[in-house]
Scaffold this motif. Structure first.
Motif, PDB file in Angstrom:
ATOM      1  N   UNK B  99      23.751  13.924  -0.560  1.00  0.00           N
ATOM      2  CA  UNK B  99      23.051  13.317  -1.676  1.00  0.00           C
ATOM      3  C   UNK B  99      22.094  12.254  -1.190  1.00  0.00           C
ATOM      4  N   UNK B 103      26.709   8.744  -0.500  1.00  0.00           N
ATOM      5  CA  UNK B 103      28.053   8.830  -1.054  1.00  0.00           C
ATOM      6  C   UNK B 103      29.132   8.894   0.006  1.00  0.00           C
ATOM      7  N   UNK B 104      29.107   7.938   0.901  1.00  0.00           N
ATOM      8  CA  UNK B 104      30.223   7.883   1.849  1.00  0.00           C
ATOM      9  C   UNK B 104      30.743   6.460   1.896  1.00  0.00           C
ATOM     10  N   UNK B 105      31.989   6.312   2.354  1.00  0.00           N
ATOM     11  CA  UNK B 105      32.596   4.990   2.400  1.00  0.00           C
ATOM     12  C   UNK B 105      32.096   4.273   3.640  1.00  0.00           C
ATOM     13  N   UNK B 106      31.268   3.271   3.441  1.00  0.00           N
ATOM     14  CA  UNK B 106      30.632   2.611   4.576  1.00  0.00           C
ATOM     15  C   UNK B 106      31.601   1.855   5.481  1.00  0.00           C
ATOM     16  N   UNK B 107      32.698   1.273   4.952  1.00  0.00           N
ATOM     17  CA  UNK B 107      33.583   0.555   5.878  1.00  0.00           C
ATOM     18  C   UNK B 107      34.334   1.474   6.844  1.00  0.00           C
ATOM     19  N   UNK B 108      34.374   2.770   6.553  1.00  0.00           N
ATOM     20  CA  UNK B 108      35.109   3.679   7.444  1.00  0.00           C
ATOM     21  C   UNK B 108      34.341   3.863   8.750  1.00  0.00           C
ATOM     22  N   UNK B 112      35.456   9.211  10.780  1.00  0.00           N
ATOM     23  CA  UNK B 112      36.172   9.592   9.559  1.00  0.00           C
ATOM     24  C   UNK B 112      35.206  10.135   8.514  1.00  0.00           C
ATOM     25  N   UNK B 116      35.317  13.802   7.040  1.00  0.00           N
ATOM     26  CA  UNK B 116      35.402  13.989   5.588  1.00  0.00           C
ATOM     27  C   UNK B 116      34.883  15.368   5.202  1.00  0.00           C
ATOM     28  N   UNK B 158      29.060   1.019   8.271  1.00  0.00           N
ATOM     29  CA  UNK B 158      28.110   0.037   7.747  1.00  0.00           C
ATOM     30  C   UNK B 158      27.420  -0.786   8.841  1.00  0.00           C
ATOM     31  N   UNK B 172      28.298  15.310   8.885  1.00  0.00           N
ATOM     32  CA  UNK B 172      29.437  15.695   8.044  1.00  0.00           C
ATOM     33  C   UNK B 172      29.300  17.157   7.607  1.00  0.00           C
TER      34      UNK B 172
END
Lengths: 538, 268, 322
Positions: B99, B103-108, B112, B116, B158, B172
């Protein structure tokens, strides 16, 4: 509020809510009674004796050892209770989250309503009452304290965690779901990494609260500092009491510091070290109080549990019927309002006095620093001493009625709110106050023109959340005849009438829920429903 | 309007699909109107058109996130709205999504976020365990290498620049090895050179062919021309052209992006 | 680029949660399999070898005095009965009833009311012994000296307390609440309506003296034994607080035993307990200290029927409702 709204367009909904709050406080004060019949001057002798003893705490080595051991018990209960609460919260939160269990379908909505209602009861009932019930089944077992803290705290944690999940950005979660990830995997990969800071802060705030709860639980014989305090209070040994209070202040102060440090930490070190410390404390606590969960499923427990169930169910009215119960409900509401007023306004005054001047334009003097330190210590004292102890002291100097309980709860919560308020004020955006100081405004003026307008909404929000807590706490001051549902419950317990106790608890839950909704409505009206308020007040 | 056909089984087939804001087709709020589209295996389809033309919604219909109010949808041989539970998950695991907002978790850690891509095929338990001890390190490092980020596998996402994050999103998808990639403006926030790389990776026009079918919405027609083998022009929720890049004229594009005289300009 | 603060602690958190789960599971199974690890606690049922007689009392005295009293008594009973005796301290009256209800106490020293409540909750429990003074126990009413209340001659005279503020001790106390309330009712004083405000519950006999002295309440009622000993010790300032009435006698404190003592400790055990208690002799120097701490000349045998009057009063006042 009665006239047509179109005619008074100047009265905003926020202002109307403020007027409603002030009117409610005035009503509560009139119900409690005002005038000469409130303060009892003759009681100041004993009251003064108590305060003078602060200079000569009991320092005999035996008593100091006993105090240290009791402090360890209190800490152990808090740690174990918090651990249980976190386990329950982590397990329960996904079920309550709208993200994981969408509510647009009938089944999801039903599930949410059911699980939410189930969680309401543990939250609405104070730890002390849980302990009184568990004790009927488990006897004097350390599990009583752990369950009494863990169960209600677990329910709060589940609710707050679920709300935190729902307030996070759902896009990563939805994107992962779109590529076939399971809900749980998508939660861990898409949501939790972003909110774990908040989750951790709340966990350690719970620990801080658990220490205060563990101290109160001691009063009913669960051991720890509260137990020793109760023993010393029965015989009015003020010197011993001050030694114990000093230990509680130390414990409570350290926990507050810890919780604050975690909440404000920017680097990974503090949080990592905190979890490591907790991981070490957990098995130590377990050993220290010789926790034995097998007591939970022993034959005796099952047998006694069944008996208590029979005794509690169905709930019924006490001998005083409805008039007694409704009167107590109204008294409880009035008491909580008065306590909230004392804690809120007092806490605000205290917080402005103790918060470090921040921003470029602030003067920082050594004298100011000392003054703030002393004030902080006083706030710590207010919240470290369990509310029932305050209540007993208040009975000496205030005539019986609603005031002693209200003032006791008020000053105890003043200690809690003062500190939270100070934290908010220190963390706020200082630009506006800075600008004022630079134009030559005095501190008090910047309070009204800079500080309150920026921090006000959050302060109000935290205070309103605290109101919900105060309502539950009214039961702990009921013991000194402070009136309301607490006293009624105590009276029914003295008569071993558990069905009437259950009836009064149901009434308490009703009052709690009503106040929860009023508080939520006020927060919405005042447009202050910030997640931050919830994080530190639940 | 005859869709281009290569003779293979279609990967996606939309017939008379309409989407509107409400539950029923509505003249007031149409988002997609009467879309017929057949996408064959291995095709690289670029969706072009001004903002608000319906590109994002069309991709959402293909991913099953949005259900049309009229018409029929078949993606990878099934109508996603008929699926649930295990079969839905299995279907979704064959879709690669990129997108605009990543839409990904930046702290990971990067690894990971790359892994995902496998969540649709991993069990929940192994997904969680992988957060403790990263699974599939070799595979993840390999795809990160292809996007030039092999050395950042264990950095928190991040700490990466915007362009690097975009490449993580591509990695990904590479890690996922889906059958159909649905990318919504994957190049909107990166510089032109990187945009070219990203498009190349998603469309399999660099290195080895990816073996998947790509539907990608892009802002710049030149990128589409260069990487796609089919361009679909969308305007006001309707398909206005559907041709091979060589057959799309400058006039076609000018017409596609012209300012709407009756409405506010919507971009381009 | 700023370093991410959360990279490794995320892993720590998950590891901690997993560890917590394992830990809890491990401890759970340990405890259920290895009974031996929970020393003595589990000896409640049929554990003949390590039989521990657990005794306790309502906390009507200061804790140190209770501890001293029951340490001495435990030693005495252990020697007489040849069992291990453990004193379990309790902080409130209802806590003692609860401990008896759940079986944490085998033998408990109750007040009149709490004893009846305990027996109602544990079927088959027996009142077995009491002090000589408990056959004719009394309460005292005290008042602040400056209230001008005269000494009251008889129960009917209590009606002068109408309109005064009043405090009891513990809600569950016989001498500090139940009997005073009953005598007040006899004199026509209803506690919910006749006083100035609702009656207080100071929590203990000592606290009653304190809050009346402080003026929080004008009048209070408490255990005459505690009052007498405080007056004797000079802890009461007669210019502040005075005794205004002493009630007629009633049955009060007594020992209550669990029903299955014989089954657990051997035939005739309950009788042996009674014998041990009643053979305490004030003339024996070893026994004297115990009796003195109990404020008793001797212990005498008692029976459930002696408390029928207390139970009736309890029902009238709503303190016994089952």
């Amino acid at each position: 509020m009665t006239g047509p709204e179109a005619r008074i367009p100047t009265l905003s909904s926020g202002r109307r809510a403020t007027i409603a709050i002030l009117a409610a406080i005035a009503w509560a004060a009139s119900r409690a009674g005002v005038g000469d019949e409130v303060v009892n001057r003759r009681g100041f002798g004993t009251f003064g004796e108590f305060w003078r003893a602060v200079l000569k705490p009991e320092l005999a080595s035996e008593f100091v050892t006993l105090t240290a051991e009791s402090a360890a018990v209190t800490l152990a209960y808090a740690v174990l209770g918090t651990a249980l609460a976190l386990v329950l919260g982590v397990l329960g939160a996904p079920a309550l989250s709208a993200l994981l269990v969408p509510r647009h379908r009938a089944l999801g909505r039903l599930f949410w309503l059911v699980s939410r209602s189930i969680l309401v009861v543990p939250r609405a009932v104070h730890e002390l009452l849980w302990a009184l019930l568990f004790i009927q089944v488990l006897g004097f077992d350390p599990m009583v304290a752990v369950l009494a803290i863990g169960l209600p705290f677990g329910a709060v944690t589940a609710k707050v965690y679920a709300e935190t999940i729902d307030e996070a950005d759902p896009a990563p979660f939805l994107a992962l779901r779109a590529t076939g990830a399971s809900k749980l995997a998508a939660l861990f990969y898409g949501v939790l990494p972003d909110i774990r800071g908040e989750l951790t802060s709340f966990a350690f705030y719970r620990l801080e609260c658990a220490i205060r709860s563990a101290a109160i639980l001691g009063v009913i014989g669960a051991g720890g500092i509260g137990f020793q305090l109760d023993l010393s209070f029965e015989t009015l040994r003020y010197s011993e009491i001050w030694t114990l209070i000093a230990a509680l202040m130390l414990l409570s102060g350290l926990a507050d510091r810890w919780s604050s440090a975690v909440r404000r930490a920017t680097g990974p070190g503090v949080k990592r070290a905190s979890f490591a410390a907790l991981a070490v404390l957990l098995p130590l606590s377990w050993r220290w109080v010789t926790l034995d969960p097998s007591a939970l499923w022993s034959d005796r427990t099952i047998d006694l549990g069944r008996r208590l169930g029979d005794d509690l169910w169905p709930p019924r009215l006490g001998p005083g019927r409805w008039s007694e119960l409704l009167g107590a409900m109204v008294d409880t509401t009035a008491m909580s309002l008065l306590a909230l007023a004392i804690a809120g306004f007092g806490g605000l005054a205290a917080a402005t006095a103790v918060s470090r001047p921040t921003g470029r334009a602030a003067h920082n003097t050594a004298l100011g620093g000392l003054r703030r330190m002393v004030l902080r210590l006083i706030l710590l004292l207010l919240r470290a001493v369990p509310a029932p102890i305050w209540a007993f002291l208040m009975v000496l100097v205030l005539f019986p009625g609603l005031w002693p309980g209200a003032v006791a709860l008020g000053i105890y919560n003043l200690g809690v709110l003062g500190r939270l308020f100070a934290e908010i004020i220190e963390d706020r955006d200082t630009a506006s106050a800075d600008g004022l100081l630079l134009t030559g405004a005095r501190g008090v003026q910047t309070l009204f023109y800079g500080t309150l307008p920026t921090a006000g909404p959050r302060l109000t929000s935290v205070a309103l959340y605290r109101w919900e807590v105060i309502v539950r706490e009214t039961v702990v001051v009921g013991v000194v005849g402070a009136g309301g549902l607490g006293q009624l419950i105590n009276e029914h317990l003295a008569a071993r009438d558990f069905a009437a106790v259950a009836g009064a608890i149901v009434a308490l839950v009703v009052v709690s829920l009503a106040i929860d909704s009023i508080s939520a409505w006020l927060r919405r009206t005042l447009r202050t429903g910030s997640s931050n308020g919830r994080q530190v007040a639940g | 309007m005859t869709p281009v056909s290569t003779g293979r089984a279609p990967v996606a087939e939309l017939t008379a699909v309409s989407v509107s804001l409400g539950d029923r087709p509505s003249a007031l709020s149409p988002i997609l109107v009467d879309i017929d589209l057949v996408i064959e295996a291995g095709e690289r389809v670029a969706l072009v058109g001004p903002s608000g033309a319906g590109k994002t919604t069309l991709l959402a219909v293909l991913s099953g996130m949005v259900q049309p109010v009229a018409g029929s949808v078949s993606v990878l041989g099934v109508d996603p709205s008929n699926l649930s539970g295990r079969t839905l998950r299995a279907h979704r695991s064959r879709l690669g999504i990129v997108n605009q907002h990543l839409d990904m978790a930046l702290p990971l850690q990067v690894i990971h976020n790359v892994n995902a891509g496998r969540l649709g095929r991993w069990s929940t338990a192994s997904s969680l365990w992988s957060l403790v001890r990263a699974a599939g390190r070799n595979e993840a490092t390999e795809v990160l290498d292809r996007v030039g980020l092999a050395d950042r596998a264990f950095s928190p996402t991040d700490t990466l620049s915007g362009g690097e994050r975009q490449r993580v999103a591509v990695a990904r998808v590479l890690r996922q090895q889906p059958d159909l990639v649905l990318a919504d403006e994957p190049t909107s926030s990166v510089d032109p050179r990187l945009a070219d790389d990203v498009m190349g990776l998603l469309c399999g026009t660099v290195e080895a062919p990816s073996g998947w079918t790509t539907v990608v919405s892009v802002h710049e027609p030149d990128l589409a021309r260069h990487h796609a083998d089919r361009m679909v022009g969308l305007r006001d929720g309707r398909i206005v052209f559907d041709r091979q890049p060589g057959e799309v004229s400058v006039a076609d594009l000018t017409d596609l992006y012209r300012a709407n005289p009756t409405d506010h300009p919507t971009g381009g | 680029m700023k370093k991410n603060p959360w990279s490794a602690s995320w892993r720590t958190l998950i590891t901690a949660l997993v560890a917590l789960a394992f830990f809890a599971a491990a401890c759970g199974s340990d405890a259920s399999e290895g009974e031996a690890s929970s020393e003595g606690e589990a000896s409640n049922e049929g554990d003949e070898g390590a039989a521990v007689l657990r005794i306790g009392a309502i906390p009507d005295q200061e804790p140190e005095r209770l501890q001293r009293t029951y340490d001495l008594l435990s030693d005495y009973l252990a020697a007489e009965l040849d069992v291990t005796v453990e004193y379990v301290p309790v902080t409130d009256y209802q806590g003692a009833v609860t401990a008896f209800r759940v079986g944490d106490l085998d033998l408990a020293w109750f007040g009149g009311l709490t004893g009846v409540q305990a027996r109602l909750e544990v079927e088959g429990a027996n009142a077995i012994a009491q002090r000589d003074i408990d056959e004719a126990f009394t309460s005292v009413f005290i008042a602040r000296a400056d209230t001008g209340i005269d000494t009251i001659a008889d129960v009917a005279g209590l009606s002068v307390l109408e309109g005064r503020s009043f405090t009891f001790g513990s809600e569950s106390s016989t001498s500090g609440r139940l009997m005073p309330q009953s005598f007040l009712a006899e004199a026509g004083i209803e506690i919910d309506s006749s006083f100035d405000g609702a009656p207080g519950f100071s929590g203990s006999h000592d606290a009653t003296i304190e809050v009346v002295a402080a003026g929080s309440f004008e009048v209070g009622a408490l255990n005459s034994e505690v009052w007498d000993s405080r007056v004797e010790a000079g802890d009461v300032d007669p210019s502040e607080v005075i005794e205004i009435f002493r009630t007629p006698p009633y049955y009060d404190y007594h020992w209550v035993s669990q029903p299955e003592l014989d089954a657990r400790f051997g035939d005739g055990f309950q009788d042996n307990v009674v014998a041990a208690l009643t053979s305490l002799d004030a003339d024996d120097p070893d026994h004297e200290a115990i009796l003195e701490l109990f404020g008793a000349g001797s212990f005498i045998v008692t029976e459930n029927a002696n408390y029928a009057a207390i139970e009736a009063v309890g029902r009238e006042t709503g303190l016994i409702r089952s």
